[in-house]
Write a protein that holds these residues in place. Structure first.
Motif, mmCIF file in Angstrom:
data_model
loop_
_atom_site.group_PDB
_atom_site.id
_atom_site.type_symbol
_atom_site.label_atom_id
_atom_site.label_comp_id
_atom_site.label_asym_id
_atom_site.label_seq_id
_atom_site.Cartn_x
_atom_site.Cartn_y
_atom_site.Cartn_z
ATOM 1 N N ARG A 15 0.524 -1.311 -0.058
ATOM 2 C CA ARG A 15 -0.030 -0.137 0.060
ATOM 3 C C ARG A 15 1.070 1.667 -0.163
ATOM 4 O O ARG A 15 -0.056 1.855 -0.942
ATOM 5 C CB ARG A 15 -1.199 -0.293 1.113
ATOM 6 C CG ARG A 15 -1.715 1.403 1.274
ATOM 7 C CD ARG A 15 -3.108 0.987 0.568
ATOM 8 N NE ARG A 15 -3.523 2.190 0.521
ATOM 9 C CZ ARG A 15 -4.087 3.382 -0.715
ATOM 10 N NH1 ARG A 15 -4.264 2.490 -2.108
ATOM 11 N NH2 ARG A 15 -5.411 3.810 -0.252
ATOM 12 N N ALA A 16 1.976 1.157 0.744
ATOM 13 C CA ALA A 16 2.823 2.739 0.281
ATOM 14 C C ALA A 16 3.719 2.311 -0.529
ATOM 15 O O ALA A 16 3.129 4.112 -1.197
ATOM 16 C CB ALA A 16 4.151 2.332 2.105
ATOM 17 N N ILE A 17 4.053 1.283 -1.226
ATOM 18 C CA ILE A 17 4.406 1.661 -2.390
ATOM 19 C C ILE A 17 3.330 1.656 -2.777
ATOM 20 O O ILE A 17 3.711 2.981 -4.571
ATOM 21 C CB ILE A 17 5.594 0.520 -2.824
ATOM 22 C CG1 ILE A 17 6.751 0.319 -2.022
ATOM 23 C CG2 ILE A 17 5.302 0.469 -4.398
ATOM 24 C CD1 ILE A 17 7.319 -1.365 -2.028
ATOM 25 N N GLN A 18 2.692 1.329 -3.521
ATOM 26 C CA GLN A 18 1.557 2.377 -3.932
ATOM 27 C C GLN A 18 0.774 3.981 -3.798
ATOM 28 O O GLN A 18 1.188 3.788 -5.601
ATOM 29 C CB GLN A 18 -0.348 1.028 -3.972
ATOM 30 C CG GLN A 18 -1.597 1.646 -4.994
ATOM 31 C CD GLN A 18 -2.211 0.745 -4.918
ATOM 32 O OE1 GLN A 18 -2.054 -0.340 -3.700
ATOM 33 N NE2 GLN A 18 -3.619 1.447 -5.657
ATOM 34 N N LEU A 19 0.724 4.096 -2.857
ATOM 35 C CA LEU A 19 0.821 5.443 -3.031
ATOM 36 C C LEU A 19 1.796 6.062 -2.919
ATOM 37 O O LEU A 19 1.125 7.096 -3.934
ATOM 38 C CB LEU A 19 -0.085 5.519 -1.512
ATOM 39 C CG LEU A 19 -1.119 4.763 -0.763
ATOM 40 C CD1 LEU A 19 -1.309 4.951 0.969
ATOM 41 C CD2 LEU A 19 -1.963 5.800 -1.426
#
Length: 87
Positions: A15-19
């Motif tokens: 999720r962090a990488i996607q954001l």
């Protein structure tokens, strides 16, 4: 703690990488900080700080970015305390 060993941490990393890739830097920073609080591994903490630095650059917060990069490369710093102070 390896993020691949714990699905919830792995999901948080994804999720962090996607954001971050979506340029939602504020939310990415929040996600990285949550991951940071879940690990005791100094290498993983350094990786998180590096990613935090990149996110701060995306927000134009160069001083905070530099601070994170410096902490990521200095193993003598108590990363938990320093994250709370600066990143």
């Amino acid at each position: 703690m390896n993020p691949l060993e714990n699905p919830s941490v792995d999901e948080k990393w994804n999720r962090a990488i996607q954001l971050h890739s979506e340029r939602n830097y504020v939310k990415a920073i929040e996600a990285y900080q949550k991951i940071f609080s879940l690990t005791e591994d100094p290498e993983e903490k350094a990786m998180i700080l590096f990613n935090l630095g990149k996110a701060y650059i995306g927000l134009g917060k160069d001083e905070q970015a530099l601070d994170c990069f410096e902490k990521a490369s200095d193993p003598k710093i108590d990363l938990t305390l320093e994250l709370r102070r600066h990143c």
